[in-house]
Design an enzyme around this catalytic site. Structure first.
Site, mmCIF file in Angstrom:
data_model
loop_
_atom_site.group_PDB
_atom_site.id
_atom_site.type_symbol
_atom_site.label_atom_id
_atom_site.label_comp_id
_atom_site.label_asym_id
_atom_site.label_seq_id
_atom_site.Cartn_x
_atom_site.Cartn_y
_atom_site.Cartn_z
ATOM 1 N N SER A 42 0.824 -1.208 0.000
ATOM 2 C CA SER A 42 0.000 0.000 0.000
ATOM 3 C C SER A 42 0.857 1.258 0.000
ATOM 4 O O SER A 42 0.615 2.198 -0.768
ATOM 5 C CB SER A 42 -0.930 -0.002 1.219
ATOM 6 O OG SER A 42 -1.845 -1.068 1.159
ATOM 7 N N GLY A 57 -5.473 -3.740 -7.367
ATOM 8 C CA GLY A 57 -6.419 -2.662 -7.153
ATOM 9 C C GLY A 57 -5.761 -1.302 -7.164
ATOM 10 O O GLY A 57 -6.335 -0.320 -7.659
ATOM 11 N N ARG A 109 -13.971 -6.513 -10.733
ATOM 12 C CA ARG A 109 -13.769 -5.625 -9.596
ATOM 13 C C ARG A 109 -14.341 -4.241 -9.887
ATOM 14 O O ARG A 109 -14.186 -3.707 -10.995
ATOM 15 C CB ARG A 109 -12.280 -5.509 -9.241
ATOM 16 C CG ARG A 109 -11.653 -6.835 -8.852
ATOM 17 C CD ARG A 109 -10.262 -6.654 -8.290
ATOM 18 N NE ARG A 109 -10.298 -5.988 -6.990
ATOM 19 C CZ ARG A 109 -9.210 -5.740 -6.263
ATOM 20 N NH1 ARG A 109 -8.019 -6.092 -6.720
ATOM 21 N NH2 ARG A 109 -9.311 -5.147 -5.087
ATOM 22 N N GLN A 148 -9.983 2.844 -1.989
ATOM 23 C CA GLN A 148 -9.048 3.242 -3.043
ATOM 24 C C GLN A 148 -9.647 4.285 -3.980
ATOM 25 O O GLN A 148 -8.914 5.038 -4.619
ATOM 26 C CB GLN A 148 -8.587 2.018 -3.828
ATOM 27 C CG GLN A 148 -7.673 1.105 -3.035
ATOM 28 C CD GLN A 148 -7.300 -0.161 -3.789
ATOM 29 O OE1 GLN A 148 -7.882 -0.480 -4.828
ATOM 30 N NE2 GLN A 148 -6.321 -0.885 -3.276
ATOM 31 N N GLU A 194 -8.666 -5.642 5.213
ATOM 32 C CA GLU A 194 -7.895 -6.706 4.563
ATOM 33 C C GLU A 194 -7.354 -7.734 5.560
ATOM 34 O O GLU A 194 -6.854 -8.786 5.150
ATOM 35 C CB GLU A 194 -6.733 -6.106 3.783
ATOM 36 C CG GLU A 194 -5.711 -5.392 4.657
ATOM 37 C CD GLU A 194 -4.766 -4.523 3.861
ATOM 38 O OE1 GLU A 194 -3.585 -4.468 4.239
ATOM 39 O OE2 GLU A 194 -5.196 -3.897 2.875
ATOM 40 N N LYS A 253 1.460 -11.926 -5.415
ATOM 41 C CA LYS A 253 0.816 -10.642 -5.692
ATOM 42 C C LYS A 253 1.393 -9.538 -4.824
ATOM 43 O O LYS A 253 1.634 -8.416 -5.294
ATOM 44 C CB LYS A 253 -0.690 -10.769 -5.468
ATOM 45 C CG LYS A 253 -1.495 -9.532 -5.804
ATOM 46 C CD LYS A 253 -2.965 -9.787 -5.593
ATOM 47 C CE LYS A 253 -3.807 -8.624 -6.114
ATOM 48 N NZ LYS A 253 -3.593 -7.377 -5.390
#
Length: 426
Positions: free
Chosen positions: A16, A90, A118, A167, A309, A406
């Site tokens: 992030s 994302g 998404r 986001q 998350e 990821k």
């Protein structure tokens, strides 16, 4: 009898924070240096996207195994036509379109098949409010689409639905200072998903000198226009990715330490200290910056709101508890890499736990546990949740653990190294 793990782990940097710093470095007026940059699929996709806009990227592999990235802003961001591949990230699919808007570029965006499911509409609708033209190849508000931002304007208040993802707001805040008139942004009526991540964005902007004010109710933001100077930062460890390792101390009645745990943080993963203490762990943050979690032989159920998350790992730990748990305020997880609430209901029921998923919550009632094959849904959080179950339930197998690349390519090896300490003590 369970045998506890006994390990100290170094987890990679925060995804992030890494991708926020990269976007801001691309918009800066001079070069920036980002130490301890996370290198994973999500950040590789971001680096590729920035390079497509003409941003200079230089990587330096350091002796301690970390990566430093030097970012040189383009004299003028490329206007295209360009193509950006978002993968399943994302932060790429939501953060890069506003960057393209600032550039006045024409860009085609696409991603993995799962990324086409998404939600994107709120941030794209906001960009249309500012004058961008968007043509969708399939479903409105979804990948793939082509954006023409050559007629971008500013000075209007933007109202955005943030119930599906924080986001959407962060994406616009990150570029607000680069818009000619700055940005005035307001969350639409209704819930705001994962407000902790929005506060992370606000704090990051303030630390780098961007002037941003937040309305008293926490639902409005104003970003002043102005140049952002280049900067030098060191990215914190990813505290969310540290969660499965810390939870392993409770799951195995052992001890796990995480190196370089910050004294203060804007990461949602900082909540693990409170969560694990409440569930029965002993938690100690030492002068050496190692956060150590020790199991006490008990795992208590928990009622917890806005786990964001952290919810997949937390739900897996709740499956091992001595009493029921309820996790609320997590409806936005239905729009992540997979529908995480449905996935957790399915996979935890496989191991014997009684799980009921509602629109925005999980109710988890522990029961007699059994072995099962855990499906990852190409979702790194589901894969790590499965690994945690496997530490406590003999016979668990996790499908496609490699999906953790990821955000954490090292996960399989780090997990195996930690788990081997239990075998050595057994």
């Amino acid at each position: 009898m369970r045998t506890g793990v006994d390990a100290i782990v170094s987890v990679p940097a925060s995804k992030s924070l890494t991708n926020r710093y990269l976007i801001l470095a691309a918009l800066a007026s001079s070069p920036s240096t980002i130490h301890n940059t996370l290198i994973s699929r999500d950040t590789e996709l971001m680096l590729d996207a920035l390079a497509a806009f003409g941003v200079g990227i230089e990587r330096v592999e350091c002796s301690d195994g970390s990566t430093t990235v030097h970012v040189t802003p383009a004299a003028e961001l490329a206007r295209g036509p360009l193509e950006v591949q978002c993968g399943l990230a994302g932060t790429v699919m939501r953060f890069v379109p506003p960057l393209a808007a600032v550039a006045g570029a024409t860009v085609k965006f696409d991603g993995d098949p799962a990324a086409r499911l998404r939600p994107m509409a709120p941030v794209l609708d906001a960009l249309e409010t500012l004058g961008a033209n968007i043509e969708y190849a399939q479903e409105p508000g979804m990948l793939p689409f082509t954006m023409d931002a050559s007629a971008l304007r500013s000075g209007e208040q933007v109202v955005i639905d943030a119930s599906g993802s924080s986001q959407f707001i962060s994406a616009l805040l990150l570029v607000g200072h680069a818009l000619p008139g700055g940005l005035t942004l307001r969350a639409a009526n209704g819930p705001v998903a994962s407000p902790d991540h929005i506060m992370m964005t606000v704090q990051t902007l303030r630390e780098l000198g961007v002037k941003i004010t937040v309305d008293e109710d926490g639902r409005g933001w104003k970003v002043a226009p102005g140049a952002l100077a280049g900067f030098t930062v060191t990215v914190e460890p990813d505290l969310s990715n540290a969660g499965p390792f810390l939870a392993a101390a409770l799951a195995s009645d052992g001890s796990v330490g995480i190196r370089h745990w910050p004294t203060t943080t804007t990461q949602v993963g900082g909540k693990w200290v409170q969560i694990l203490s409440q569930m029965g762990a002993e938690v100690h943050h030492g002068d050496d910056a190692v956060l150590t979690v020790r199991g006490t032989g008990k795992i208590h159920g928990i009622n917890y709101a806005d786990a964001s998350e952290l919810a997949p790992t937390l739900a897996a730990l709740c499956a091992l508890a001595d009493s029921p748990s309820k996790l609320t305020g997590i409806g936005h997880l239905r729009g992540h890499e997979t529908d995480r609430l449905a996935a957790l209901e399915t996979e935890l029921n496989k191991v014997g736990v009684q799980v009921v998923a509602t629109a925005d919550s999980l109710e988890i009632t522990p029961a007699e546990l059994r072995a099962a094959d855990i499906h990852s849904y190409e979702d790194h959080r589901m894969a790590t949740a499965g690994a945690l179950l496997g530490l406590a339930i003999e016979g668990i197998r996790v499908e496609n653990i490699a999906t953790t690349a990821k955000t954490m390519p090292q996960f399989p090896q780090l997990w195996a190294d930690m788990a081997s300490t239990a075998k050595a003590r057994g």
